[in-house]
Write an enzyme that holds these catalytic residues in place. Structure first.
Site, mmCIF file in Angstrom:
data_model
loop_
_atom_site.group_PDB
_atom_site.id
_atom_site.type_symbol
_atom_site.label_atom_id
_atom_site.label_comp_id
_atom_site.label_asym_id
_atom_site.label_seq_id
_atom_site.Cartn_x
_atom_site.Cartn_y
_atom_site.Cartn_z
ATOM 1 N N HIS A 6 -27.352 24.979 10.639
ATOM 2 C CA HIS A 6 -26.169 25.331 11.019
ATOM 3 C C HIS A 6 -25.010 25.469 9.698
ATOM 4 C CE1 HIS A 6 -27.128 27.178 14.642
ATOM 5 N NE2 HIS A 6 -27.820 25.754 15.579
ATOM 6 N N TRP A 43 0.983 -1.336 0.096
ATOM 7 C CA TRP A 43 0.038 -0.108 0.015
ATOM 8 C C TRP A 43 1.041 1.147 -0.021
ATOM 9 C CZ3 TRP A 43 -1.354 3.846 3.527
ATOM 10 C CH2 TRP A 43 -2.211 4.845 2.973
ATOM 11 N N GLY A 47 5.390 -0.788 7.317
ATOM 12 C CA GLY A 47 5.771 0.235 8.149
ATOM 13 C C GLY A 47 6.288 1.586 7.291
ATOM 14 N N GLU A 84 -21.450 6.882 10.979
ATOM 15 C CA GLU A 84 -20.664 5.647 10.465
ATOM 16 C C GLU A 84 -21.893 5.613 9.761
ATOM 17 O OE1 GLU A 84 -19.531 1.800 10.695
ATOM 18 O OE2 GLU A 84 -18.776 3.827 11.324
ATOM 19 N N LYS A 119 -19.882 4.441 5.721
ATOM 20 C CA LYS A 119 -19.663 2.947 5.056
ATOM 21 C C LYS A 119 -19.958 3.396 3.820
ATOM 22 C CE LYS A 119 -18.587 0.699 8.364
ATOM 23 N NZ LYS A 119 -17.603 1.680 8.736
ATOM 24 N N LYS A 155 -7.381 -1.940 5.288
ATOM 25 C CA LYS A 155 -8.214 -3.375 6.701
ATOM 26 C C LYS A 155 -7.434 -2.562 7.444
ATOM 27 C CE LYS A 155 -10.670 -4.991 9.210
ATOM 28 N NZ LYS A 155 -13.087 -5.074 8.697
#
Length: 610
Positions: free
Chosen positions: A506, A73, A100, A483, A487, A605
């Protein structure tokens, strides 16, 4: 994030590595590669894109008994063949894979270039290969060279190193990035996640920070960076291969949504005392008095776990009467948080390896505050570094977008709330028994929600082309709105925002028009009438309303274009039910948009870098 697999033994390493990398695809990646020792030479194959492309490249590879593989990644350098792992030294004799970030790589690279080393990639990882190469002549062994190199490194790493000069050994080391060793018969394995090993062995050893593992086909030795021997018994993996396969579902995410009746039950199994109206958790037994007497809870988390923490704030303050502060873990240690006597810090993480959450936990410990974990993965770093804690028992979660872990986290937060509120006398015996009884009913109530799938798919068909969504809730269901929006963003790439329904006036109300779908959580709780007023405000501006409701009364039917019903439950438990239609809605919209539901772009993940 990135995935690591290594093998040493008598079998062909190539299919083992490829299969292991496929098991790690859910973590998120943009390139893949392997290094195989063939006839005293290391053959490297790597490519941007999917493991399946790498597999095609390796189709005619010759037999190899040792090898390492990686899914990357991108952090330093774009995802291309040059930046893909494994990386080598100048000679191509030393190869390594790395998870890392090497924080001082720039200074190390400048020094190594001055010593004559030639770099090919833009990555921080390549520095490690050249650093090991630099130390190798005086070290006289790969193990010693790795140890000397790592003493020069600032940052986080999980690495596996191989050398053509030492064809019978793999060297692994970790600091802040997980590695697990799989023990076999005349073979051994190593990976960044146990799911890559489960087909081959159930006996594993988790490597701890600042430790090195020396793997041969017949032995595994552990040492620390000071060359001191480390003794550690193997652990037995309790999950099976079937738990990390789709089981007939189109995607892991859909499977995991449908597993929630079972995972919610598992999260509270054996932890509810029906006759006493209270909970018990073995991982908190020794610190229970400290929790009950706490002056304040500070909960730190990232992403979906942060939303769970916000729900925890509502229920702890309502029932346990303990003030709660919820912090993004990524900000916690950088603002020099004030922690006083009587404060307890809770770290919530599905993987137990989230770099920011782990850093926050360690910051709390530096400030001498009690630091407890709420995690899913047994043996994870946060689980080990916490003074006490609770496992959520959701089982392996493969889909990048968390679903079953979120509801299990909510169950555990409610269990802690029940324990503290009852012990403090803020809930009576009868009130406690009522909560216990209702928690027992949750699995069956979740099953009832799946009866609404046809309605949810109809809504997905209608709104799959929308460019924006607004999710609105109040009270304990405001975090559920956050949430739900997350998603949808994660897997469908539709812009979505979650807001407290009253805050819409607002600012966000300026966005409302006939093209803006607004999803309201309109349960029959203490905020119901207020939410109906907020729905009216959207309808007055021609917004399109989708409502999550306990039952559709005449007023709600007049306001909402679509209604998804969920069973009634106690207000503090309601997010466990109200979030599930939002998970399904995001899933079906993403499927209709042709998105990669289980592996959404740019996401990982387990986020093991800050």
């Amino acid at each position: 994030m990135c995935g690591i697999v290594g093998y040493i033994g008598d079998k062909d390493a190539r299919p083992i590595l490829v299969e292991g990398l496929k098991r790690l695809e859910y973590r998120g990646y943009d390139s893949a590669g392997v290094a195989l020792l063939v006839d005293s030479h290391i053959k490297v194959s790597k490519t941007p894109g999917k493991v399946s492309k790498l597999e095609e490249m390796l189709h005619d590879s010759v037999f190899a008994r040792i090898g390492i593989g990686h899914t990357r990644w991108a952090t330093h350098g774009e995802p291309n063949i040059i930046n893909a792992h494994p990386h080598s030294d100048c000679t191509g004799n030393i190869l390594l894979v790395h998870n890392g970030i090497i924080e001082n790589y720039s200074a190390l690279k400048t020094k190594l270039i001055s010593l004559g080393h030639k770099f090919k990639s833009q990555t921080d990882t390549e520095v490690l290969a050249h650093l090991i190469e630099e130390f190798y002549p005086r070290a006289q062994s790969l193990e010693f060279a790795v140890r000397l190199a790592l003493k020069e490194v600032d940052g986080t790493f999980g690495i596996v190193v191989m050398s053509a000069s030492e064809p019978e050994v793999l060297i692994a080391a970790r600091r802040g990035s997980p590695l697990v060793i799989g023990l076999g018969d005349s073979e051994n394995f190593i990976a960044s996640d146990a799911s890559a090993l489960i087909k081959h062995t159930r006996e594993v050893i988790y490597l701890h920070d600042n430790e090195i593992a020396i793997l041969t086909k017949n032995n595994v030795a552990l040492k620390n960076l000071d060359d001191e021997i480390v003794e550690r018994d193997a652990e037995h993996l309790t999950f099976g291969l079937e738990q990390i396969e789709k089981g007939g579902f189109a995607h892991f995410m859909l499977k995991e949504i449908h597993e929630q009746p079972e995972t919610v039950l598992n999260a509270m199994r054996g932890r509810l005392l029906d006759d006493e109206g209270i909970s018990k958790m073995g991982g908190l037994r020794d610190v229970e008095d400290k929790i009950v007497d706490a002056r304040r809870f500070v909960i730190t988390a990232c992403g979906t776990s942060w939303h769970a923490a916000l729900v925890g704030k509502y229920i702890f303050e309502q029932c346990a009467k303990i003030p709660v502060e919820v912090d993004y873990a990524s900000e916690f240690r950088y603002r020099n948080p004030v922690l006083l006597d009587g404060d307890i810090v809770w770290a919530i993480s599905q993987s137990g390896e989230t770099a920011d959450t782990l850093a926050a936990l360690r910051e709390a410990k530096l400030k001498e505050a009690p630091a407890y974990g709420i995690v899913n993965v047994v043996g994870s770093t946060i689980a080990r570094d916490s003074e006490a804690g609770v496992y959520i028992h959701a089982g392996p979660e493969i889909g990048v977008a968390s679903t079953k872990a979120f509801t299990s986290q909510l169950v555990v937060l409610n269990l802690i709330n029940l324990l503290v509120a009852r012990r403090k006398g803020n809930l009576s015996l009868e009130q406690g028994k009522e909560i216990v009884e209702e928690m027992h009913r949750l699995p069956e109530k979740i099953k009832q929600i799946f009866n609404s799938v046809d309605q949810i798919e109809k809504i997905a068909d209608e709104f799959k082309g929308s460019r924006n969504f607004l999710y609105l809730g109040r009270g304990v269901n405001f975090p559920v709105a956050l949430e739900g929006a997350l998603k949808l963003k994660e897997i469908s790439y539709i812009h979505a925002e979650g807001y407290p329904a009253a805050e819409m006036k607002h600012g966000p109300i300026a966005l409302i028009d006939e093209n803006m779908p607004a999803v309201f959580i309109a349960l029959r709780d203490s905020t119901y009438d207020k939410v109906l007023s907020n729905i009216q405000e959207v309808r007055a501006r021609k917004g399109r309303v989708i409502a999550i409701a306990n039952e559709a009364d005449d007023r709600l039917r007049e306001m909402a274009e679509y209604i998804i019903e969920v069973p009634k439950t106690m207000e503090i438990l309601s997010p466990i039910l109200s979030v599930i239609p939002l998970q399904l809605l995001a899933y079906y919209i993403a499927v209709r948009r042709g998105c990669n539901v289980d592996q959404p772009r740019n996401l990982a993940k387990s986020v093991t870098v800050e």
